[in-house]
Design a protein around this motif. Structure first.
Motif: not given
Length: 412
Positions: A259-287
């Protein structure tokens, strides 16, 4: 007196002792010979069985490669051998509309699994429609999906692991003109609303500029970490379009399908899910104005993981569109549980790049919207899709169809 010969007979305890060294050598040779014999037999047996083992492995793995059906995203739908139930229902609904009927004419709908095949049986009330016209319309719709039906008293066909029989309740209707070769498209669309989400943005600035300048509202879903992800977001904001994060999620074919960089995977811990989503939003300028899933046929079936996704994404947006890449998705339900604004995709318009195909899918979607007044459709930022949208959107407006922001069709 005869003298006794002392060498002729010896006492029992004076017999000659065996040579232990010789016995050990002989025994060793025997063991070695036995080993070689066993190896020869084993080699013979393995040589005989090898082709059977290889063949069995091939037969086991071959069916894993399947093609996605028409109205499921190009992700990795595991039930993708031929048509699916949703595509069949679309064809029936459109054929009913073509003949002045609606879904209330479906008097019975049953589904049965037998030997790995799904058997669907429908009974349709002809009502005031001409029965031959109705059958012809159904036949044309089915042919349009790449399957040849048998038309008699019933309309029946099989595709992949799906078998369908459509029976009719006949009425005495006034004779009508024979149906055209292609199903007619009704033009009484006043009050019908359609919304578009455009996926896979972030690869082409010229295409983003071209579609962004179209006056009609559209949600532009940008994949994070693509070559022009942030710049594309800035283009769409400047042109007044809705900016979505097109969030990569694990498909069922993972890891073969990435699925590509920044993907959320089934084996991810919740803390890593949150960090990945935050970084993905920031990549689009944070909004962002909302988000939908890129791939995700595996993850969107998990209530636990989708709940974790929404827990984090509520910090950035209250709006989610379920791309509907799996018929078993729970994403829309979990979105509603979180109190967010939720919507669901009803049709993909460009699983093929041919402009006529895309145009046909859009018109099919508009026809479907007549049933409940609205529809959400998903396309992709590609040359052929942009070409069709630029031309067809003014035509839809002229027909009385209203192109609205996708959030207007969401459930609040």
């Amino acid at each position: 007196m005869q003298q006794k010969n002392n060498n002729s007979i010896e006492p029992e305890n004076n017999k000659k002792k065996p040579d232990i060294k010789k016995l050990l050598i002989v025994g060793a040779f025997a063991v070695v010979a036995a080993i070689f014999a066993s190896m020869g037999i084993l080699h013979f047996l393995l040589k005989d069985d090898a082709p059977k083992t290889e063949k069995a492995a091939t037969e086991h793995t071959a069916p894993l490669h399947t093609k996605a059906p028409d109205d499921i995203a190009q992700d990795d739908n595991p039930n993708a051998s031929g048509l699916d139930r949703r595509a069949v229902m679309d064809a029936i609904a459109l054929s009913l509309f073509d003949n002045g009927l609606d879904n209330s004419s479906i008097k019975e709908s049953t589904e049965q699994e037998e030997n790995g095949t799904t058997n669907l049986h429908f009974i349709i009330d002809q009502g005031t429609a001409n029965l031959e016209n109705l059958k012809n319309s159904l036949s044309e719709r089915i042919k349009g999906m790449g399957t040849e039906p048998e038309v008699g008293k019933s309309v029946s066909f099989a595709s992949g692991k799906l078998s369908v029989i459509i029976d009719f309740i006949e009425r005495h209707a006034e004779p009508q003109k024979p149906a055209d070769k292609k199903p007619r498209v009704a033009r009484d669309y006043n009050g019908v609303k359609v919304a578009f989400v455009i996926d896979d943005c972030g690869y082409s600035i010229p295409l983003a500029e071209k579609l962004g300048k179209v006056k009609y509202p559209m949600a532009m879903a940008i994949i994070p970490y693509t070559p022009h992800s942030r710049e594309t977001a800035e283009v769409f904001r400047r042109l007044g379009k809705t900016v979505f994060l097109h969030q990569p999620m694990e498909p069922k074919a993972y890891p073969e399908k990435d699925p590509g960089k920044g993907a959320i995977l089934l084996n991810m811990p919740e803390s890593l899910v949150a960090i990945s989503l935050q970084k993905n939003v920031e990549d689009l300028g944070g909004k962002i104005d909302g988000f939908n899933n890129h791939m995700g046929s595996g993850l969107t079936e998990s209530r636990e993981k989708m709940s974790q996704v929404f827990d984090t994404m509520k910090k950035y947006t209250n709006f989610y569109v379920d791309s509907y890449t799996s018929p078993k998705t729970v994403a829309f339900d979990e979105c509603q549980k979180q109190g967010m604004v939720c919507a669901i995709n009803n049709k993909f318009i460009d699983n093929e790049s041919d402009p006529e195909y895309i145009r046909g899918k859009i018109m099919d979607g508009v026809n479907l919207a007549k049933a409940n007044g609205s529809i959400i459709m998903i396309g992709h930022l590609r040359d052929s899709t942009v070409e069709v949208l630029v031309k067809i959107l003014p035509e839809l407006e002229a027909m009385g169809v209203e192109v609205v922001p996708v959030k207007e069709l969401a459930v609040r």
